[in-house]
Design a protein around this motif. Sequence first.
Motif, PDB file in Angstrom:
ATOM      1  N   PHE A  69       0.832  -1.201   0.000  1.00  0.00           N
ATOM      2  CA  PHE A  69       0.000   0.000   0.000  1.00  0.00           C
ATOM      3  C   PHE A  69       0.871   1.257   0.000  1.00  0.00           C
ATOM      4  CE2 PHE A  69      -2.386  -3.356   2.037  1.00  0.00           C
ATOM      5  CZ  PHE A  69      -3.629  -3.279   1.422  1.00  0.00           C
ATOM      6  N   LYS A  70       0.460   2.249  -0.807  1.00  0.00           N
ATOM      7  CA  LYS A  70       1.111   3.555  -0.820  1.00  0.00           C
ATOM      8  C   LYS A  70       0.019   4.605  -0.942  1.00  0.00           C
ATOM      9  CE  LYS A  70       5.101   1.835  -3.450  1.00  0.00           C
ATOM     10  NZ  LYS A  70       6.022   2.111  -4.579  1.00  0.00           N
ATOM     11  N   ALA A  71       0.317   5.807  -0.505  1.00  0.00           N
ATOM     12  CA  ALA A  71      -0.622   6.923  -0.640  1.00  0.00           C
ATOM     13  C   ALA A  71      -0.034   7.966  -1.567  1.00  0.00           C
ATOM     14  CB  ALA A  71      -0.916   7.527   0.726  1.00  0.00           C
ATOM     15  N   PHE A  72      -0.817   8.377  -2.576  1.00  0.00           N
ATOM     16  CA  PHE A  72      -0.408   9.410  -3.519  1.00  0.00           C
ATOM     17  C   PHE A  72      -1.243  10.665  -3.289  1.00  0.00           C
ATOM     18  CE2 PHE A  72       0.666   5.405  -5.582  1.00  0.00           C
ATOM     19  CZ  PHE A  72       1.955   5.641  -6.037  1.00  0.00           C
ATOM     20  N   ASN A  73      -0.703  11.801  -3.660  1.00  0.00           N
ATOM     21  CA  ASN A  73      -1.374  13.084  -3.487  1.00  0.00           C
ATOM     22  C   ASN A  73      -2.105  13.460  -4.777  1.00  0.00           C
ATOM     23  OD1 ASN A  73      -1.773  16.025  -3.344  1.00  0.00           O
ATOM     24  ND2 ASN A  73      -0.517  15.917  -1.495  1.00  0.00           N
ATOM     25  N   VAL A  74      -3.409  13.710  -4.673  1.00  0.00           N
ATOM     26  CA  VAL A  74      -4.191  14.030  -5.876  1.00  0.00           C
ATOM     27  C   VAL A  74      -3.742  15.347  -6.502  1.00  0.00           C
ATOM     28  CG1 VAL A  74      -6.200  12.677  -5.206  1.00  0.00           C
ATOM     29  CG2 VAL A  74      -6.044  15.069  -4.492  1.00  0.00           C
ATOM     30  N   LYS A  75      -3.208  16.262  -5.697  1.00  0.00           N
ATOM     31  CA  LYS A  75      -2.742  17.540  -6.259  1.00  0.00           C
ATOM     32  C   LYS A  75      -1.539  17.312  -7.184  1.00  0.00           C
ATOM     33  CE  LYS A  75      -4.435  20.537  -2.554  1.00  0.00           C
ATOM     34  NZ  LYS A  75      -5.116  19.479  -1.777  1.00  0.00           N
ATOM     35  N   ASP A  76      -0.650  16.404  -6.793  1.00  0.00           N
ATOM     36  CA  ASP A  76       0.456  16.048  -7.686  1.00  0.00           C
ATOM     37  C   ASP A  76      -0.081  15.484  -8.995  1.00  0.00           C
ATOM     38  OD1 ASP A  76       2.335  16.782  -5.772  1.00  0.00           O
ATOM     39  OD2 ASP A  76       2.667  14.733  -5.062  1.00  0.00           O
ATOM     40  N   GLY A  77      -1.087  14.621  -8.881  1.00  0.00           N
ATOM     41  CA  GLY A  77      -1.678  14.020 -10.078  1.00  0.00           C
ATOM     42  C   GLY A  77      -2.284  15.063 -11.000  1.00  0.00           C
ATOM     43  N   GLN A  78      -2.980  16.035 -10.420  1.00  0.00           N
ATOM     44  CA  GLN A  78      -3.576  17.098 -11.241  1.00  0.00           C
ATOM     45  C   GLN A  78      -2.495  17.915 -11.940  1.00  0.00           C
ATOM     46  OE1 GLN A  78      -7.045  17.930 -11.873  1.00  0.00           O
ATOM     47  NE2 GLN A  78      -5.833  18.953 -13.436  1.00  0.00           N
ATOM     48  N   GLY A  79      -1.420  18.190 -11.235  1.00  0.00           N
ATOM     49  CA  GLY A  79      -0.327  18.933 -11.848  1.00  0.00           C
ATOM     50  C   GLY A  79       0.281  18.188 -13.020  1.00  0.00           C
ATOM     51  N   LEU A  80       0.475  16.891 -12.875  1.00  0.00           N
ATOM     52  CA  LEU A  80       1.033  16.087 -13.967  1.00  0.00           C
ATOM     53  C   LEU A  80       0.072  16.020 -15.144  1.00  0.00           C
ATOM     54  CD1 LEU A  80       2.647  13.335 -11.754  1.00  0.00           C
ATOM     55  CD2 LEU A  80       3.878  14.869 -13.297  1.00  0.00           C
ATOM     56  N   ALA A  81      -1.224  15.987 -14.865  1.00  0.00           N
ATOM     57  CA  ALA A  81      -2.220  15.997 -15.945  1.00  0.00           C
ATOM     58  C   ALA A  81      -2.170  17.313 -16.708  1.00  0.00           C
ATOM     59  CB  ALA A  81      -3.610  15.758 -15.363  1.00  0.00           C
ATOM     60  N   LEU A  82      -2.019  18.431 -15.991  1.00  0.00           N
ATOM     61  CA  LEU A  82      -1.915  19.739 -16.643  1.00  0.00           C
ATOM     62  C   LEU A  82      -0.641  19.837 -17.476  1.00  0.00           C
ATOM     63  CD1 LEU A  82      -3.087  22.037 -13.715  1.00  0.00           C
ATOM     64  CD2 LEU A  82      -4.359  21.529 -15.809  1.00  0.00           C
ATOM     65  N   LEU A  83       0.433  19.253 -16.967  1.00  0.00           N
ATOM     66  CA  LEU A  83       1.691  19.264 -17.705  1.00  0.00           C
ATOM     67  C   LEU A  83       1.547  18.488 -19.015  1.00  0.00           C
ATOM     68  CD1 LEU A  83       4.333  20.612 -16.719  1.00  0.00           C
ATOM     69  CD2 LEU A  83       5.152  18.337 -16.128  1.00  0.00           C
ATOM     70  N   LYS A  84       0.873  17.360 -18.945  1.00  0.00           N
ATOM     71  CA  LYS A  84       0.637  16.548 -20.152  1.00  0.00           C
ATOM     72  C   LYS A  84      -0.186  17.335 -21.175  1.00  0.00           C
ATOM     73  CE  LYS A  84      -1.223  12.035 -21.554  1.00  0.00           C
ATOM     74  NZ  LYS A  84       0.048  11.427 -21.986  1.00  0.00           N
ATOM     75  N   ARG A  85      -1.201  18.047 -20.686  1.00  0.00           N
ATOM     76  CA  ARG A  85      -2.047  18.852 -21.573  1.00  0.00           C
ATOM     77  C   ARG A  85      -1.233  19.948 -22.259  1.00  0.00           C
ATOM     78  NH1 ARG A  85      -7.008  21.585 -18.643  1.00  0.00           N
ATOM     79  NH2 ARG A  85      -7.211  19.409 -17.972  1.00  0.00           N
ATOM     80  N   ALA A  86      -0.188  20.423 -21.584  1.00  0.00           N
ATOM     81  CA  ALA A  86       0.663  21.475 -22.148  1.00  0.00           C
ATOM     82  C   ALA A  86       1.737  20.929 -23.084  1.00  0.00           C
ATOM     83  CB  ALA A  86       1.319  22.255 -21.014  1.00  0.00           C
ATOM     84  N   GLY A  87       1.776  19.600 -23.253  1.00  0.00           N
ATOM     85  CA  GLY A  87       2.715  19.003 -24.195  1.00  0.00           C
ATOM     86  C   GLY A  87       4.052  18.622 -23.602  1.00  0.00           C
ATOM     87  N   VAL A  88       4.166  18.630 -22.267  1.00  0.00           N
ATOM     88  CA  VAL A  88       5.402  18.225 -21.600  1.00  0.00           C
ATOM     89  C   VAL A  88       5.297  16.750 -21.223  1.00  0.00           C
ATOM     90  CG1 VAL A  88       6.912  18.610 -19.612  1.00  0.00           C
ATOM     91  CG2 VAL A  88       5.773  20.549 -20.711  1.00  0.00           C
ATOM     92  N   ARG A  89       6.264  15.960 -21.633  1.00  0.00           N
ATOM     93  CA  ARG A  89       6.254  14.530 -21.331  1.00  0.00           C
ATOM     94  C   ARG A  89       6.573  14.293 -19.851  1.00  0.00           C
ATOM     95  NH1 ARG A  89       6.620  11.268 -26.000  1.00  0.00           N
ATOM     96  NH2 ARG A  89       7.220  12.384 -27.914  1.00  0.00           N
TER      97      ARG A  89
END
Length: 201
Positions: A69-89
């Motif tokens: 089991f691990k816990a991830f932060n949803v805010k980190d996930g949202q940031g990575l999703a926004l980065l992907k939308r901006a074209g950053v791998r």
Amino acid sequence: MSSHETPAADSPPRESAPFPVYRAVLSDSIARVPSDIIARARRIRLMAMDIDGVLTDGRIVYADNGAEFKAFNVKDGQGLALLKRAGVRSAFITARSSSVNARRAEELGIDVLGQDIKRKWPYLQTLLAQWGLSAEEVAYLGDDWPDADCLRRVGLACCPADAASEIQGMCHVICAKPGGGGAAREITDLILRAQGAFPAV
């Protein structure tokens, strides 16, 4: 990825902190970020990072049946999703292997998940060769010694607030938040704002 692909040209490692270090504070706006850091963030086309201690708080919990089991932060996930939308791998590069890591990477649409990677810089070099990128176009977020070779070579070296002290000395940016507590979101927001790609409210 083919094992015989030619790695990107090696970048010489930096000595520890021969550059201005930006130690973020929670109240900072983009206007307070040093111009050198903004210039580095504008060049970023790939954000690579460790998982344990970066996207999590470093703790690993095992159940009696062996489940992890691990816990991830949803805010980190949202940031990575926004980065992907901006074209950053994006790439997760971890020395461990876990089905939990694979699930999180799939949920977020991460471009590459490298697990059981003991030598992270050669692995990252192969990604750079595959995508035609230079080390200067990479932001790397790491917290401990397995990340050192990458942090010494990339254009924007970053670590969580609770990273090992020696690792902090290798980084351009030391986050205000710890691993698993929003550190990755700080870096995604920095890149997006520097590139003028932060979403309007």
